[in-house]
Design a protein around this motif. Structure first.
Motif, PDB file in Angstrom:
ATOM      1  N   TYR A   1       0.831  -1.204   0.000  1.00 25.51           N
ATOM      2  CA  TYR A   1       0.000   0.000   0.000  1.00 25.51           C
ATOM      3  C   TYR A   1       0.865   1.253   0.000  1.00 25.51           C
ATOM      4  O   TYR A   1       0.634   2.187  -0.770  1.00 25.51           O
ATOM      5  CB  TYR A   1      -0.923   0.003   1.216  1.00 25.51           C
ATOM      6  N   THR A   2       1.872   1.285   0.837  1.00 28.87           N
ATOM      7  CA  THR A   2       2.738   2.455   0.950  1.00 28.87           C
ATOM      8  C   THR A   2       3.463   2.724  -0.362  1.00 28.87           C
ATOM      9  O   THR A   2       3.577   3.880  -0.784  1.00 28.87           O
ATOM     10  CB  THR A   2       3.755   2.263   2.091  1.00 28.87           C
ATOM     11  N   LYS A   3       3.941   1.688  -1.031  1.00 31.08           N
ATOM     12  CA  LYS A   3       4.626   1.862  -2.315  1.00 31.08           C
ATOM     13  C   LYS A   3       3.687   2.456  -3.360  1.00 31.08           C
ATOM     14  O   LYS A   3       4.068   3.368  -4.096  1.00 31.08           O
ATOM     15  CB  LYS A   3       5.168   0.520  -2.818  1.00 31.08           C
ATOM     16  N   LYS A   4       2.477   1.932  -3.429  1.00 32.42           N
ATOM     17  CA  LYS A   4       1.523   2.444  -4.419  1.00 32.42           C
ATOM     18  C   LYS A   4       1.221   3.909  -4.169  1.00 32.42           C
ATOM     19  O   LYS A   4       1.217   4.719  -5.100  1.00 32.42           O
ATOM     20  CB  LYS A   4       0.226   1.633  -4.382  1.00 32.42           C
ATOM     21  N   LEU A   5       0.984   4.253  -2.942  1.00 34.86           N
ATOM     22  CA  LEU A   5       0.679   5.637  -2.593  1.00 34.86           C
ATOM     23  C   LEU A   5       1.872   6.543  -2.887  1.00 34.86           C
ATOM     24  O   LEU A   5       1.719   7.645  -3.423  1.00 34.86           O
ATOM     25  CB  LEU A   5       0.295   5.721  -1.116  1.00 34.86           C
TER      26      LEU A   5
ATOM     27  N   LEU B   1       4.575  10.720  -6.133  1.00 35.22           N
ATOM     28  CA  LEU B   1       5.827  11.017  -6.827  1.00 35.22           C
ATOM     29  C   LEU B   1       5.548  11.508  -8.246  1.00 35.22           C
ATOM     30  O   LEU B   1       6.145  12.496  -8.692  1.00 35.22           O
ATOM     31  CB  LEU B   1       6.728   9.780  -6.861  1.00 35.22           C
ATOM     32  N   VAL B   2       4.634  10.856  -8.940  1.00 30.49           N
ATOM     33  CA  VAL B   2       4.262  11.291 -10.288  1.00 30.49           C
ATOM     34  C   VAL B   2       3.708  12.706 -10.232  1.00 30.49           C
ATOM     35  O   VAL B   2       4.064  13.566 -11.061  1.00 30.49           O
ATOM     36  CB  VAL B   2       3.237  10.320 -10.923  1.00 30.49           C
ATOM     37  N   GLY B   3       2.860  12.984  -9.265  1.00 29.92           N
ATOM     38  CA  GLY B   3       2.297  14.323  -9.119  1.00 29.92           C
ATOM     39  C   GLY B   3       3.358  15.370  -8.866  1.00 29.92           C
ATOM     40  O   GLY B   3       3.348  16.460  -9.463  1.00 29.92           O
ATOM     41  N   ILE B   4       4.302  15.064  -8.012  1.00 31.26           N
ATOM     42  CA  ILE B   4       5.357  16.031  -7.668  1.00 31.26           C
ATOM     43  C   ILE B   4       6.294  16.277  -8.854  1.00 31.26           C
ATOM     44  O   ILE B   4       6.657  17.417  -9.150  1.00 31.26           O
ATOM     45  CB  ILE B   4       6.139  15.552  -6.422  1.00 31.26           C
ATOM     46  N   LEU B   5       6.684  15.198  -9.552  1.00 28.08           N
ATOM     47  CA  LEU B   5       7.571  15.358 -10.717  1.00 28.08           C
ATOM     48  C   LEU B   5       6.882  16.156 -11.818  1.00 28.08           C
ATOM     49  O   LEU B   5       7.496  17.036 -12.442  1.00 28.08           O
ATOM     50  CB  LEU B   5       8.013  13.997 -11.240  1.00 28.08           C
ATOM     51  N   ALA B   6       5.628  15.871 -12.061  1.00 33.95           N
ATOM     52  CA  ALA B   6       4.888  16.612 -13.082  1.00 33.95           C
ATOM     53  C   ALA B   6       4.764  18.085 -12.691  1.00 33.95           C
ATOM     54  O   ALA B   6       4.873  18.977 -13.539  1.00 33.95           O
ATOM     55  CB  ALA B   6       3.510  15.990 -13.290  1.00 33.95           C
ATOM     56  N   MET B   7       4.554  18.338 -11.402  1.00 29.96           N
ATOM     57  CA  MET B   7       4.455  19.720 -10.923  1.00 29.96           C
ATOM     58  C   MET B   7       5.783  20.449 -11.122  1.00 29.96           C
ATOM     59  O   MET B   7       5.797  21.611 -11.555  1.00 29.96           O
ATOM     60  CB  MET B   7       4.064  19.750  -9.444  1.00 29.96           C
TER      61      MET B   7
ATOM     62  N   TYR C   1      -7.220   6.996  -3.494  1.00 29.66           N
ATOM     63  CA  TYR C   1      -6.679   5.697  -3.123  1.00 29.66           C
ATOM     64  C   TYR C   1      -6.497   5.603  -1.617  1.00 29.66           C
ATOM     65  O   TYR C   1      -6.855   4.611  -0.994  1.00 29.66           O
ATOM     66  CB  TYR C   1      -5.346   5.465  -3.835  1.00 29.66           C
ATOM     67  N   SER C   2      -5.954   6.656  -1.045  1.00 31.97           N
ATOM     68  CA  SER C   2      -5.721   6.614   0.396  1.00 31.97           C
ATOM     69  C   SER C   2      -7.030   6.644   1.168  1.00 31.97           C
ATOM     70  O   SER C   2      -7.170   5.970   2.178  1.00 31.97           O
ATOM     71  CB  SER C   2      -4.801   7.744   0.838  1.00 31.97           C
TER      72      SER C   2
END
Length: 172
Positions: A96-100, A105-111, A149-150
């Motif tokens: 669960y932690t890895k998926k979250l 991470l995708v959101g932060i990199l895209a930002m 998801y969370s």
């Protein structure tokens, strides 16, 4: 823990009792698809469902986690079962932690990429306008999916606790 072995064992137990996947799913209040995924070794049941499955098939949780029947029982077997159960729960938490983590991470990199394009003043020029729009969508999508998801997971934990309490009350 061998998911494939456990899945084959679950299918074998279900067939021994002459049950369909739909019947097992109904007993456990899950979808047919969940039962199918367990039996194919794709996923594992939630921790609280392990106890319900062991009751449904009249076996010990340790047997379920080993994917095979055991002869006899002892206090040592109970201790080993508890250790396996804790290990199973920890594996579930790590997954669960890895998926979250990946969603955020995708959101932060895209930002970061979006802010870079915007800071350079390229957001209004082709093709950077399309790229910045895509990145902004990815930011919002990643954060939204992560949040959903969370929150879904939190609802799942609450449902698991309720099923566990119901199970314990029925045992009394």
């Amino acid at each position: 823990m061998d998911q494939q072995k456990i899945g084959r064992f679950l299918r074998e137990l279900r067939n021994e009792q002459g049950l369909t996947q739909a019947q097992v799913a109904e007993r456990l209040n899950v979808s047919n698809r969940s039962v199918s995924r367990w039996e194919n070794g794709t996923t594992m049941p939630d921790f609280d469902l392990l106890m319900q499955l062991s009751d449904c098939y009249n076996i010990e949780v340790g047997e379920l986690l080993d994917g095979e029947r055991k002869n006899g029982g002892s206090q040592r077997d109970s201790k080993e079962t508890l250790i396996k159960a804790v290990d199973y729960q920890n594996t579930e938490k790590i997954t669960y932690t890895k998926k979250l983590f990946y969603f955020f991470l995708v959101g932060i990199l895209a930002m970061a990429l979006y802010l870079t394009i915007d800071a350079l003043g390229l957001a209004a020029t082709p093709p950077y306008d399309a790229i910045s729009g895509f990145l902004l969508g990815l930011v919002l999508g990643g954060l939204l999916v992560g949040a959903l998801y969370s929150s879904r997971y939190m609802a799942k934990i609450k449902a698991a606790k309720l099923r566990l309490l119901r199970h314990l009350r029925e045992k009394r």
